[in-house]
Design an enzyme around this catalytic site. Structure first.
Site, PDB file in Angstrom:
ATOM      1  N   ASP A 161       0.858  -1.185   0.000  1.00  0.00           N
ATOM      2  CA  ASP A 161       0.000   0.000   0.000  1.00  0.00           C
ATOM      3  C   ASP A 161       0.893   1.234   0.000  1.00  0.00           C
ATOM      4  O   ASP A 161       2.109   1.124   0.177  1.00  0.00           O
ATOM      5  CB  ASP A 161      -1.014  -0.003   1.158  1.00  0.00           C
ATOM      6  CG  ASP A 161      -0.389   0.036   2.528  1.00  0.00           C
ATOM      7  OD1 ASP A 161      -1.137   0.229   3.497  1.00  0.00           O
ATOM      8  OD2 ASP A 161       0.842  -0.133   2.669  1.00  0.00           O
ATOM      9  N   TYR A 164       3.011   4.675   0.785  1.00  0.00           N
ATOM     10  CA  TYR A 164       3.685   5.214   1.972  1.00  0.00           C
ATOM     11  C   TYR A 164       2.684   6.044   2.760  1.00  0.00           C
ATOM     12  O   TYR A 164       1.855   6.754   2.186  1.00  0.00           O
ATOM     13  CB  TYR A 164       4.862   6.087   1.560  1.00  0.00           C
ATOM     14  CG  TYR A 164       5.996   5.355   0.891  1.00  0.00           C
ATOM     15  CD1 TYR A 164       6.633   4.283   1.509  1.00  0.00           C
ATOM     16  CD2 TYR A 164       6.462   5.756  -0.367  1.00  0.00           C
ATOM     17  CE1 TYR A 164       7.700   3.626   0.901  1.00  0.00           C
ATOM     18  CE2 TYR A 164       7.533   5.106  -0.980  1.00  0.00           C
ATOM     19  CZ  TYR A 164       8.143   4.041  -0.348  1.00  0.00           C
ATOM     20  OH  TYR A 164       9.192   3.401  -0.943  1.00  0.00           O
ATOM     21  N   HIS A 222      10.841  -9.134   0.535  1.00  0.00           N
ATOM     22  CA  HIS A 222      10.532  -7.705   0.456  1.00  0.00           C
ATOM     23  C   HIS A 222      11.789  -6.893   0.762  1.00  0.00           C
ATOM     24  O   HIS A 222      12.609  -7.312   1.583  1.00  0.00           O
ATOM     25  CB  HIS A 222       9.418  -7.370   1.466  1.00  0.00           C
ATOM     26  CG  HIS A 222       8.802  -6.038   1.243  1.00  0.00           C
ATOM     27  ND1 HIS A 222       9.360  -4.866   1.716  1.00  0.00           N
ATOM     28  CD2 HIS A 222       7.672  -5.674   0.595  1.00  0.00           C
ATOM     29  CE1 HIS A 222       8.596  -3.846   1.366  1.00  0.00           C
ATOM     30  NE2 HIS A 222       7.561  -4.306   0.681  1.00  0.00           N
ATOM     31  N   PHE A 272       6.643   2.160  -4.211  1.00  0.00           N
ATOM     32  CA  PHE A 272       8.031   2.319  -3.754  1.00  0.00           C
ATOM     33  C   PHE A 272       8.629   3.686  -4.056  1.00  0.00           C
ATOM     34  O   PHE A 272       9.710   4.020  -3.561  1.00  0.00           O
ATOM     35  CB  PHE A 272       8.942   1.218  -4.330  1.00  0.00           C
ATOM     36  CG  PHE A 272       8.596  -0.161  -3.846  1.00  0.00           C
ATOM     37  CD1 PHE A 272       8.902  -0.562  -2.553  1.00  0.00           C
ATOM     38  CD2 PHE A 272       7.951  -1.063  -4.677  1.00  0.00           C
ATOM     39  CE1 PHE A 272       8.587  -1.828  -2.097  1.00  0.00           C
ATOM     40  CE2 PHE A 272       7.624  -2.342  -4.233  1.00  0.00           C
ATOM     41  CZ  PHE A 272       7.949  -2.720  -2.936  1.00  0.00           C
TER      42      PHE A 272
END
Length: 231
Positions: free
Chosen positions: A69, A71, A195, A82
Site C-alpha cells: 500500500d 507510503y 521484500h 516504492f
C-alpha cells in the site's frame, strides 16, 4: 474518489471503466467519502490515486512491480509503488532497492527517489491498495482496492506479449498466485524475492539480481531493456 475519467489514461480506462460501476467500487467510494468527512488525511492526494495508470499506458507495460500500500508519511506517496517525489527522504525499502540495483547493474545511487523514469519506460509501479490513512499502514486494506488491482493483474497476465513480474514479499507473491489460473499464459517471467524492507531484505532480496534478469528476458523477447538508472 476522483472521477476515473479525469485521472486514468485512456487505454486503462477502456479496460477498467466497468469496474467503477460494480458494487465493490461503490462501497469503496462510500468508505473513502466517510474517511474524508471524518477529517482523516488520506495519501496519496486523490488526483494521484491512479498515477501509475497515467504514467504507464496498458500497451506500454513491460515490467510490473507490485507493492502493498502507499507510503503513509506526509509527502511520500504519489501513486507509484516504492517511489517518492523528488526532495523527499528515501524510505528504507527504497534505499535497499537502490543498493541492490547498484550491486546488480553498477548503477550509481540515485540523487532522489522518484521512479517516474521507470514508469515512463513501461514499468508499472502498482500497489495492491491505492490509498492509505496518514500514519496507519494497511488502514485501507480489505475495502475493495485489492479486487480492483486483482483485475489489473489479470488483464496483464492475459497479455499475449511476454511481460516481467517482479514480486517482492509474500503479499505480492500471494496476489499474483491468486490471479493465476490454468488459462494464464506461461510466457511471462515471474521473479519472486523477499521484500526490500530492512526486516527482510537480507533474507533474499539482496542478491536477487531482478533488474538484470528482467533486462535479459526483455532483450531475448526482442524488447528494449529498461534503463534502471535515475538522474
Amino acid at each position: 474518489m476522483p472521477q476515473n475519467t479525469a485521472y486514468m489514461e485512456a487505454s486503462w480506462l477502456e479496460r477498467l471503466g466497468a469496474e467503477f460501476e460494480k458494487p465493490y467500487m461503490k462501497e469503496l467510494e462510500a468508505f473513502l467519502s466517510t474517511e474524508m468527512a471524518s477529517g482523516a488525511v488520506i495519501y496519496p492526494p486523490f488526483d494521484l490515486t491512479f498515477n501509475a495508470f497515467c504514467q504507464t499506458p496498458f500497451d506500454r507495460v513491460e515490467v510490473v512491480i507490485i507493492g502493498q500500500d502507499p507510503y503513509h508519511g506526509q509527502g511520500q506517496a504519489h501513486g507509484l509503488s516504492f517511489s517518492v517525489s523528488k526532495g523527499v527522504p528515501l524510505p528504507p525499502s527504497l534505499q535497499n532497492i537502490f543498493k541492490e540495483l547498484k550491486e546488480d547493474l553498477k548503477v550509481p545511487l540515485p540523487p532522489h527517489g522518484c521512479l517516474e523514469s521507470w514508469a515512463k519506460q513501461g514499468v508499472l509501479l502498482l500497489n495492491a491498495t491505492l490509498t492509505v490513512r496518514a500514519n496507519e499502514p494497511k488502514s485501507h486494506y480489505g475495502k475493495g482496492w485489492e479486487v480492483f488491482t486483482d483485475r489489473v493483474v489479470q488483464l496483464l497476465c492475459e497479455r499475449k506479449d511476454p511481460l516481467v513480474f517482479l514480486l517482492w514479499g509474500k503479499s505480492a507473491s500471494d496476489k499474483f498466485q491468486h490471479i493465476q489460473t490454468e488459462k494464464t499464459p506461461s510466457h511471462h517471467l515471474v521473479l519472486t524475492a523477499a521484500h526490500p524492507s530492512p526486516f527482510s531484505a537480507h533474507a533474499g532480496f539482496f542478491g536477487c539480481r531482478h533488474f538484470s534478469k528482467a533486462n535479459e528476458f526483455l532483450k531475448k523477447a526482442g524488447k528494449k531493456p529498461i534503463d534502471w538508472s535515475i538522474h
